[in-house]
Design a protein around this motif. Structure first.
Motif: not given
Ligand SMILES: Nc1ncnc2c1ncn2[C@@H]1O[C@H](COP(=O)(O)OP(=O)(O)OP(=O)(O)O)[C@@H](O)[C@H]1O
Length: 724
Positions: A191, A195, A209-211, A214, A232-237, A515, A544, A674, A704
């Motif tokens: 992972l 990253l 690397t899906i957690q 997720q 933020a950045g927790s991988g929602k998208t 969002e 956000q 980002e 970001r």
């Molecule tokens: N399981 C994972 N393995 C590898 N990379 C991950 C994983 N989950 C998230 N990431 C990475 O973390 C970053 C943030 O992911 P993402 O944009 O999906 O988050 P988000 O929650 O939608 O962010 P935000 O709300 O801040 O825009 C991306 O670069 C994504 O590739």
């Protein structure tokens, strides 16, 4: 070399060899189909003479064409299947697989088997399954479960197993670079390695690397409405994109990408995520911004505000009271419960015109409406009015078509005119035929009248909007712009659905909204109304919520529950994007309890750099020197509070002869994206006060950043940051 490594290397070589053979076979099949196709076409146009001399020759020729067409169709199908297989194999040749599980099935026979997990399924030419798709039921063991007794589901049937081994492999083509055995979820090393990659113009998939947290969201099929609240950045998208790929795979016999709608924050973001699904071998669904979606659904000629006006409006500090009203759940509830037919007065009806002359007056249409049974709902009465108008109009045209004037006109048409209007010629003596063609001609000529009747153009929806607003607020609605705002369109659509025609779409199977914190109550209610049978995934982050259109998760949850949908909530608290130090900084700006539980996954990085500057001059020089110090290989952005500041700064930097490539984005445009390095534009007390909204803007901007965040400011640092 360890025994395991030797075995894995041998296995990889064998699978790679089989993939290469499969590639050749599919390629040959495609070449053969193409050659056969060519010769069929050559025969078709060369040896075989197309003969249309007589009726029987025609039949023979058509039969022959039909046979050849069928042959070509068959070849196309073969070609498509082989091309799809070839595409999969070519994808797998780059990385054949990334996971392995060793499973004992805890049924009577206690069979033991190993499964390799990759981006796609692969069955070798002897029909043996070699690689299992990451979305297949068995692969859930790889992402979800710890070693030992466990289970997975196939068509809702639970299969008990014991998981003996879980291995992650790093492979490039036929080379095994490394592998790790793990008892937990995904191994940290892999992972972290993933990253560490630099940010890129396009979002990448996270399949390998899906957690676990997720994965639950990606595979949740048992709940109709998922609400994902993630920092933020927790991988929602990322989870949304993987979920779409998962749904397309799992429902492949029932749905296609056309049955999925994805709503994204802005057009730059749509571009940013556009490659994820194609890289996973899937087609993108309909991916729109909310504004685009409203335009698409509204289908009226009236202009709607542009994207830049929309953002200008929703980023404004002040919101006028009437905008708040029409964004609210209460106003929508008022509309939806409204039944008082006395509101429908003649003033709401418009005449139907043709070439500026009235065909039906407003008075006549209102008269027709009044003749409809008062026991019906307003929508049914308007629909009955439409029927009456249609039948009146048809009767009028039929009568006209029999008039002497029309018959004379038809008789006077030259052959060329007959062909032009009707695509055929006719006998000018046959009166019955003349009447039929006269009717056709009238229908062509008055097409717009029929359109106006069907589109209910004779009923003024805007005046209805104003009348309802007046009833609700006891004051009149003041239109601010000539183009409709997104909020006004939302209400117009709700009105149309309630009073004019059912707008619900029962085909869309899945709606995914990114969002969601930026949506108003009315917008959410509209989505629920338009897609009564769809399965919803709503993801967002309250921290956000930087626009004046926003909703808290508590309110959202209440709103959804009130719409009698059961809501399943997920919370994501791991920060994957930003370094530990950046995460710690934006964490200080979180207001609720999440603050305590945020976990940063990345390794330590650089501390955020606060730079105090005495004045504007020094500030700009500092900015230029930061830009100059950063590698051009990395993505860097300066984030401003709004579009005006972005323009100003761009101008100031150009006057300073800044030669560094500089990307300046206002926060509304940087949302969701980002960058390796982020520079926050002047987070001083002058620019950032102490409001919740300013706090959220800083949180969004700082989060970001992946590697480094710079905070150069003039005078005093904003107390939002200085407190920490
Ligand atoms: N399981 C994972 N393995 C590898 N990379 C991950 C994983 N989950 C998230 N990431 C990475 O973390 C970053 C943030 O992911 P993402 O944009 O999906 O988050 P988000 O929650 O939608 O962010 P935000 O709300 O801040 O825009 C991306 O670069 C994504 O590739």
């Amino acid at each position: 070399m360890s025994n395991d490594r030797t075995q894995e290397t041998q296995h990889l070589q064998q699978v790679y060899e089989e993939l290469s053979q499969a590639k050749d076979t599919y390629q040959t099949a495609i070449d053969e189909v193409n050659t056969t196709g060519k010769s069929v076409l050559e025969q078709f146009s060369g040896d075989t003479k197309l003969n249309f001399d007589s009726y029987s020759d025609n039949l023979e020729t058509f039969a022959m064409m039909e046979m050849k067409n069928r042959e070509i169709d068959q070849l196309n199908i073969q070609n498509e299947t082989a091309a799809k297989q070839l595409e999969k194999v070519e994808r797998l040749l780059k990385v054949p697989y990334f996971g392995k599980i060793d499973v004992t099935f805890l049924d009577d026979d206690s069979d033991r088997d190993v499964f390799y997990i990759g981006m796609n399924d692969f069955t070798n030419l002897d029909g043996e399954s070699r690689i299992y798709d990451w979305r297949s039921p068995i692969a859930s063991l790889f992402y979800n479960n710890v070693l030992g007794d466990s289970s997975y589901y196939v068509n809702k049937t639970e299969i008990p197993v014991s998981l003996n081994l879980k291995r992650q492999l790093i492979i490039e083509e036929d080379r095994l670079l490394n592998f790790f055995d793990t008892s937990l979820a995904i191994q940290d090393d892999i992972l972290l390695h993933s990253l560490e990659a630099d940010s890129s113009q396009y979002m990448k998939d996270i399949t390998t690397t899906i957690q676990q947290e997720q994965n639950e969201i990606i595979r949740d099929e048992s709940h109709p409405l998922l609400l994902v609240n993630g920092i933020a950045g927790s991988g929602k998208t990322s989870a949304i994109m993987q979920r779409i790929a998962y749904l397309l795979y799992n429902h492949r016999t029932k749905i296609t990408a056309d049955d999925i709608l994805l709503l994204s924050p802005n057009s730059t973001f749509i571009d940013y995520i556009s490659q994820v699904l194609p890289n996973l071998g899937e087609r993108n669904p309909l991916n729109l911004t909310l504004l685009q979606f409203l335009k698409f659904t509204f289908r009226e000629k009236a202009p709607i505000e542009s994207e830049s006006d929309y953002f200008k409006r929703i980023t404004a500090e002040q919101v006028n009271a009437q905008q708040r009203v029409i964004q609210s759940q209460n106003f929508v509830a008022f509309i939806q419960a409204f039944q008082d037919a006395s509101l429908i007065q003649q003033s709401l009806f418009k005449p139907i015109l043709f070439k500026r002359k009235p065909i039906f007056s407003a008075e006549l249409i209102f008269g027709l409406y009044q003749e409809t049974p008062t026991t019906l709902s307003i929508r049914d009465r308007l629909s009955a009015t439409k029927e009456k108008l249609s039948s009146l109009w048809n009767r009028y045209l039929i009568k006209q078509s029999k008039s002497k004037q029309m018959i004379d006109q038809m008789q006077d048409l030259t052959e060329a005119e007959q062909l032009r209007y009707f695509d055929t010629t006719f006998d000018a003596e046959d009166e019955e035929q003349l009447v039929a063609y006269a009717l056709q001609r009238l229908q062509q000529k008055y097409r717009k009248v029929v359109d106006a009747i069907t589109d209910v153009a004779w009923f003024d929806q805007w005046l209805l909007f104003e009348a309802l607003y007046q009833r609700y607020q006891q004051v009149s609605y003041e239109r601010v712009t000539t183009a409709y705002t997104a909020d006004e369109v939302v209400i117009l659509l709700l009105l149309k659905d309630k009073f004019i025609e059912d707008l619900s779409n029962r085909q869309m199977a899945f709606i995914l909204v990114d969002e969601v914190q930026d949506y108003t109550e009315a917008q959410i209610l509209l989505l629920l109304k338009l897609f009564p049978q769809a399965n919803f995934t709503l993801a967002g982050d309250e921290n956000q919520a930087i626009f004046n259109t926003s909703i808290s998760f508590i309110d959202l949850q209440e709103l959804l529950s009130a719409s009698s949908r059961s809501v399943t909530s997920y919370q994501l608290l791991n920060s994957y994007r930003s370094s530990k130090e950046i995460t710690q900084l934006f964490q200080t700006l979180v207001t609720n309890h999440e603050k305590l539980n945020i976990v940063s996954i990345r390794k330590d990085g650089e501390k955020p750099v606060f730079i105090s500057c005495n004045d504007q001059e020094v500030y700009l020089e500092k900015l230029i020197s930061i830009l100059g110090s950063l590698s051009s290989e990395e993505a860097t952005v300066i984030i401003t509070k709004n579009a005006v500041e972005a323009e100003e700064l761009e101008h100031q930097l150009s006057q300073k002869n800044n030669t560094n490539a500089t990307q300046i984005l206002s926060i509304d445009m940087a949302k969701g994206l980002e960058f390796d390095n982020v520079i926050i534009h002047d987070p001083s007390t002058l620019r950032y006060g102490t409001t919740e909204r300013e706090k959220k803007i800083l949180y969004t901007a700082i989060s970001r950043g992946m590697k480094q965040v710079f905070l150069p400011y003039i005078g005093e640092l904003s107390t939002l940051l200085a407190l920490e």
